[in-house]
Design an enzyme around this catalytic site. Sequence first.
Site, PDB file in Angstrom:
ATOM      1  N   ASN A  54      -1.532   2.102   6.194  1.00  0.00           N
ATOM      2  CA  ASN A  54      -0.699   0.985   5.731  1.00  0.00           C
ATOM      3  C   ASN A  54      -0.416   0.101   6.926  1.00  0.00           C
ATOM      4  OD1 ASN A  54      -0.480   2.010   3.210  1.00  0.00           O
ATOM      5  ND2 ASN A  54       1.705   2.478   3.309  1.00  0.00           N
ATOM      6  N   GLY A  55      -0.332  -1.205   6.700  1.00  0.00           N
ATOM      7  CA  GLY A  55      -0.013  -2.108   7.800  1.00  0.00           C
ATOM      8  C   GLY A  55      -1.204  -2.990   8.110  1.00  0.00           C
ATOM      9  N   LYS A 104       5.878  -4.048  -3.976  1.00  0.00           N
ATOM     10  CA  LYS A 104       7.326  -3.860  -3.924  1.00  0.00           C
ATOM     11  C   LYS A 104       7.905  -4.150  -2.542  1.00  0.00           C
ATOM     12  CE  LYS A 104      11.330  -2.656  -5.528  1.00  0.00           C
ATOM     13  NZ  LYS A 104      12.023  -3.697  -6.300  1.00  0.00           N
ATOM     14  N   GLU A 137       7.657 -14.669 -11.092  1.00  0.00           N
ATOM     15  CA  GLU A 137       6.915 -13.548 -10.515  1.00  0.00           C
ATOM     16  C   GLU A 137       6.371 -12.581 -11.568  1.00  0.00           C
ATOM     17  OE1 GLU A 137       8.873 -10.838  -7.778  1.00  0.00           O
ATOM     18  OE2 GLU A 137      10.781 -11.092  -8.789  1.00  0.00           O
ATOM     19  N   HIS A 149      17.265 -37.423  -8.184  1.00  0.00           N
ATOM     20  CA  HIS A 149      16.622 -37.860  -6.937  1.00  0.00           C
ATOM     21  C   HIS A 149      15.131 -37.531  -6.921  1.00  0.00           C
ATOM     22  CE1 HIS A 149      20.484 -39.007  -5.320  1.00  0.00           C
ATOM     23  NE2 HIS A 149      20.962 -37.895  -5.885  1.00  0.00           N
ATOM     24  N   GLU A 201      17.458 -17.372  -8.281  1.00  0.00           N
ATOM     25  CA  GLU A 201      17.036 -16.003  -8.602  1.00  0.00           C
ATOM     26  C   GLU A 201      16.378 -15.964  -9.998  1.00  0.00           C
ATOM     27  OE1 GLU A 201      16.336 -13.384  -7.361  1.00  0.00           O
ATOM     28  OE2 GLU A 201      16.583 -11.791  -8.833  1.00  0.00           O
ATOM     29  N   LYS A 247      12.549 -14.756 -10.692  1.00  0.00           N
ATOM     30  CA  LYS A 247      12.286 -13.636 -11.610  1.00  0.00           C
ATOM     31  C   LYS A 247      11.261 -14.061 -12.652  1.00  0.00           C
ATOM     32  CE  LYS A 247      13.486 -11.044 -10.139  1.00  0.00           C
ATOM     33  NZ  LYS A 247      14.113 -10.551  -8.956  1.00  0.00           N
ATOM     34  N   CYS A 256       0.850  -1.197   0.000  1.00  0.00           N
ATOM     35  CA  CYS A 256       0.000   0.000   0.000  1.00  0.00           C
ATOM     36  C   CYS A 256       0.888   1.251   0.000  1.00  0.00           C
ATOM     37  CB  CYS A 256      -0.928   0.088   1.193  1.00  0.00           C
ATOM     38  SG  CYS A 256      -1.959  -1.349   1.427  1.00  0.00           S
ATOM     39  N   TRP A 283      -2.968  -2.560  -1.509  1.00  0.00           N
ATOM     40  CA  TRP A 283      -2.645  -3.963  -1.776  1.00  0.00           C
ATOM     41  C   TRP A 283      -3.437  -4.731  -0.732  1.00  0.00           C
ATOM     42  CZ3 TRP A 283      -0.543  -8.171   0.770  1.00  0.00           C
ATOM     43  CH2 TRP A 283      -0.100  -9.217  -0.032  1.00  0.00           C
ATOM     44  N   ARG A 339       3.687  -0.076  -4.911  1.00  0.00           N
ATOM     45  CA  ARG A 339       3.428  -0.542  -3.543  1.00  0.00           C
ATOM     46  C   ARG A 339       2.109  -1.286  -3.429  1.00  0.00           C
ATOM     47  NH1 ARG A 339       6.696   0.971   1.094  1.00  0.00           N
ATOM     48  NH2 ARG A 339       4.789   0.408   2.116  1.00  0.00           N
TER      49      ARG A 339
HETATM   50  O1  M6R Z   1      12.894  -4.963   0.090  1.00  0.00           O
HETATM   51  P1  M6R Z   1      13.464  -6.315   0.312  1.00  0.00           P
HETATM   52  O2  M6R Z   1      14.787  -6.498  -0.325  1.00  0.00           O
HETATM   53  O3  M6R Z   1      13.482  -6.711   1.759  1.00  0.00           O
HETATM   54  O4  M6R Z   1      12.449  -7.317  -0.411  1.00  0.00           O
HETATM   55  C1  M6R Z   1      12.630  -8.689  -0.335  1.00  0.00           C
HETATM   56  C2  M6R Z   1      11.717  -9.409  -1.291  1.00  0.00           C
HETATM   57  O5  M6R Z   1      10.384  -9.113  -1.005  1.00  0.00           O
HETATM   58  C3  M6R Z   1      11.997  -9.045  -2.754  1.00  0.00           C
HETATM   59  O6  M6R Z   1      13.320  -9.290  -3.092  1.00  0.00           O
HETATM   60  C4  M6R Z   1      11.063  -9.857  -3.670  1.00  0.00           C
HETATM   61  O7  M6R Z   1      11.386 -11.213  -3.619  1.00  0.00           O
HETATM   62  C5  M6R Z   1      11.101  -9.327  -5.090  1.00  0.00           C
HETATM   63  N1  M6R Z   1       9.782  -9.344  -5.637  1.00  0.00           N
HETATM   64  C6  M6R Z   1      11.971 -10.105  -5.989  1.00  0.00           C
HETATM   65  O8  M6R Z   1      11.991  -9.637  -7.287  1.00  0.00           O
END
Ligand code: M6R
Length: 607
Positions: A100-101, A602, A489, A505, A482, A486, A2, A74, A27
């Site tokens: 927010n929260g 984010k 997501e 395995h 990673e 990527k 948010c 969000w 956000r």
């Molecule tokens: O702000 P942060 O680095 O703590 O965020 C951690 C993860 O939420 C962040 O890296 C998330 O996995 C991304 N969507 C990856 O692209």
Amino acid sequence: MCGIVGYIGKNKANEILINGLLKLEYRGYDSAGIAVIENNEIVCKKDKGRVRNLYNLEGINELESTIGIAHTRWATHGKPSMVNAHPHLDNHNTFAVVHNGIIENYHELREELIKKGYKFYSETDTEVIPNLVNYYYKEEKDLLKAVNKACKDLKGSYAIEVISKDEPDKIVVARKDSPMVIGVAGNDKYVASDIPAVLEYTRDFYLLADGEFVELTRDEIKFYDEDLNNIEKKIEKIEWSEKATSKEGYEDYMLKEIYEQPKSIRETIGSRLKENEKCQFDDIEIDKNYLQSINKIKIVACGTAMYAGLVAKNTFERLLKIDTEVDVASEFRYRDPLIDEKTLAIFISQSGETADTIAALKLAKHKKCKTIAVSNVIGSSITREAHYTIYTHAGPEIAVASTKAYTSQVVLLELLAIHFAEVLENNSEEIETLKDEILQLPKKVEEALKTGEEVKELANEIYAQKDVFFIGRGIDFTVTKEASLKLKEISYIHSDAYQAGELKHGPIALIENGITVIGIISDKKLVKKSVSNLQEVITRGANVIVVTDKDLSKYNFKKIIKVPETNKLLSPILTVIPMQLLAYYVSKAKGLDVDKPRNLAKSVTVE
Ligand code: M6R
């Protein structure tokens, strides 16, 4: 999660609020709204969907008010809908709140308020706040005091803004475990959950700490602690330029951020490493005695930041000969981990606001560990909790999918490992080679970025696949994790990453004709082993793509994507580049919103 914006000044609030929300859509983006005070009444305009939909709401563009609050959501409690969108008002339309929260005890508070005659219309936890403020205002007759009393009832996390038609020239702000900043430019005052929202108006910010309250009027800003004692706060100059938060001609933020990596890595290296000199970290005071006294390094983070930790583990162990473990923050915090004063704990967070990572850091401090935060956001919550903070200086990262923050985190951790090795006087030729290679990284990343066109072609071939697998060994396995995150997501293709040796395995049962398997190969010692594992999947019908810095042209792979060679410990910074581009182009080929993937936000400020 948010985004919040607020404004009080001499200009029309609606334009500034919506403009700010548009910058915060990363956000949260399932509903949005604003509330202003016009002719001594609260006017609230909100709807489900993207921020830009606000422009279509009747009368919104005609609002003349110069004070207002705004929110992009969000969803946590209650599905995205007009009713659940913020701002929320009390039963008498006297107070408007954005939040927010998460209010953990909202259910109990709601029951209490219902007993007192209040009605609820949304499924949100937030709606208790304006009604609580309404309740306390009856006795306090003062907005700040009423908000303060309401906050004392709240359990959980919050960053809130409150306006009232009874005190029409005031915004009250409070925060606990959720970020909030106040920007100033003359008599214009801005509130935001994230700096980029209002960066085009000011660089001067007050960064709020937990438990602080703010009263913004047209003439002044007053700061208070949780018991409403006056406190002084210092303005911080934020050096990010507005340009850094625009797309600068790129179609998407993610693409811009991928191509910014030579520059962001240069910034991360900054003055910490110069040719023929020792690595400098002025921001931490960790000496030889301390490093000799510890027996463990713990790296804790979430998502991509955690994968950066996985890469760095290899360097810490190799250069320092200290056992280094990497943990997922959401697991670490509830596992009663075996850590003590002999553990150095490093927490990585681009945003510096990830709830689980911050909680994990607090636990480590409680268990007497020395703590270091690695963050990209100056003054973010995590930086205020840790004993020491080192900044990546990658510049603002707007796309939800992290790219430049990841490579900067890896570079910074590599530098930190080298610095510790030098403090310990573990000098070796390898350290000198590593330092040379780090200085060459920006140029090599530029080279790796030239794979863009061939990766785009590949993306156009595989975008309709249902599953994609990534495999690698050792340091290359860390990149497959990673790469897989990527891809999934932002393209919504199911994907998994395995240690190449683990395939037999179990996972190899998933390999069938026409499936795509991507292998990462950079570790010289493991080339033959990885190639054999890839041959095994080719035999079972897989189309194999390889990302490598070696000459593997003699093998029957469907495609080989070549990146420049570097030291093995640094290779993830180069092999990840085509994988970031692949995720980007697959998402584009599917016509998806690259920067704002579904269900994601984010920074994850709720656990
Ligand atoms: O702000 P942060 O680095 O703590 O965020 C951690 C993860 O939420 C962040 O890296 C998330 O996995 C991304 N969507 C990856 O692209």
